[in-house]
Design an enzyme around this catalytic site. Structure first.
Site, mmCIF file in Angstrom:
data_model
loop_
_atom_site.group_PDB
_atom_site.id
_atom_site.type_symbol
_atom_site.label_atom_id
_atom_site.label_comp_id
_atom_site.label_asym_id
_atom_site.label_seq_id
_atom_site.Cartn_x
_atom_site.Cartn_y
_atom_site.Cartn_z
ATOM 1 N N SER A 1 0.776 -1.145 -0.120
ATOM 2 C CA SER A 1 0.004 0.169 0.098
ATOM 3 C C SER A 1 0.953 1.247 -0.054
ATOM 4 O O SER A 1 1.904 1.407 -1.009
ATOM 5 C CB SER A 1 -1.096 -0.126 0.952
ATOM 6 O OG SER A 1 -2.081 0.747 1.113
ATOM 7 N N ASP B 1 -5.907 -3.759 -2.257
ATOM 8 C CA ASP B 1 -5.054 -3.539 -1.107
ATOM 9 C C ASP B 1 -4.107 -4.579 -0.827
ATOM 10 O O ASP B 1 -4.751 -5.710 -0.144
ATOM 11 C CB ASP B 1 -5.540 -2.604 -0.079
ATOM 12 C CG ASP B 1 -4.495 -2.005 0.800
ATOM 13 O OD1 ASP B 1 -3.378 -1.748 0.375
ATOM 14 O OD2 ASP B 1 -5.029 -1.759 2.039
#
Length: 286
Positions: free
Chosen positions: A48, A177
């Site tokens: 991320s 993610d």
């Protein structure tokens, strides 16, 4: 740094940068600490926001330049918001279509194009330091490591926070993610370098009494709690050689306008990093 230490021994050290939105700006201090020691890591892995910073580091962008870049971006709030609005995707009717389009979602690749330093290249092969971006295969229900091919789609996949960024399709697979499955990707570095340093920015308990969170804050805060729980389980089975946890608990996932405060809060971590790096390098030459 001890003058008897050879900075080339930094090749023994790999670095993992974790997920957690704006808190991940603290990773810039990791880069600064390595820069000040004159050491480059052997490899970098990021999830991320850790992938966003990690890719820039692997491209050769200095910590100082990253800090200046981030500070300049958030200085003009109106311009920053305008940039983000240009990265929106979809139409209002897409909310009801079941597809990937949604007018409140952002396109991760557009965001990177707008906000990444220009020095970041197009492909993994052009990076100066080996780098891995961790994403989550949505339908495969598992972690996926990108280390080759186009860079921006892989990092966009790694940072595709559900509810904020559109999922990323790459070669027929859909990714979200990386923090969903591996919010601190140090395990992919273990055994490949003598010493692994990991920076966890998920944060601990918020002790101050607070009012009930707004919907977005509740959604992202719950994701951070989940990520912290995943890391806790990971640490029970294997641990990096150095685990860093900067004091960024009070910042929220989308507190990017607090960049200066995040940098200040993470500043004390630099001394801890330097001690860890020097220990690793001394053990390498012993």
């Amino acid at each position: 740094m001890d003058p008897n230490l050879d900075a080339t021994n930094g090749g023994e050290i790999a670095v993992a940068l974790g997920a957690s939105g704006a808190r991940g700006l603290a990773h810039v201090l990791v880069v600064e600490a390595f820069d000040e020691l004159g050491v480059k890591p052997a490899a970098i892995a990021g999830a991320s926001m850790g992938a966003v910073v990690g890719a820039a580091w692997a491209a050769g962008v200095s910590g100082r330049d990253m800090r200046l870049h981030a500070t300049n971006l958030v200085r003009n709030r109106a311009d920053l918001i305008a940039r983000v609005l240009r990265a929106r995707v979809g139409r209002f009717m897409d909310v009801f279509s079941g597809g990937l389009g949604n007018p409140v979602l952002l396109d991760g690749e557009r965001i990177l194009d707008l906000f990444w330093p220009k020095a970041v290249p197009d492909r993994f092969s052009e990076l100066r330091i080996p780098f891995r971006a961790v994403a989550t295969d949505f339908f495969g229900r598992g972690e996926y490591l990108f280390d080759a091919g186009p860079l921006a789609p892989a990092v966009a996949a790694s940072m595709a926070i559900p509810g904020l960024f559109r999922p990323v399709e790459i070669e027929g697979r859909v990714y979200v993610d990386g923090g969903v499955t591996d919010p601190l990707p140090y395990r992919c570095l273990m055994g490949k370098s003598r010493y692994v340093l990991a920076c966890d920015v998920t944060g601990g308990p918020v002790l101050a009494e607070r009012t009930s969170p707004a919907p977005f804050e509740a959604m992202f805060g719950a994701a951070q709690i989940m990520q912290g729980s995943i890391i806790g389980q990971m640490l029970k089975t294997s641990r990096p050689h150095a685990l860093l946890r900067p004091d960024v608990d009070r910042f929220r996932v989308l507190d990017f306008f607090a960049a200066q405060q995040i940098f200040a809060a993470a500043e004390p971590m630099k001394d801890e990093i330097k001690r860890a790096v020097e220990r690793a390098m001394k053990s390498a030459v012993a």
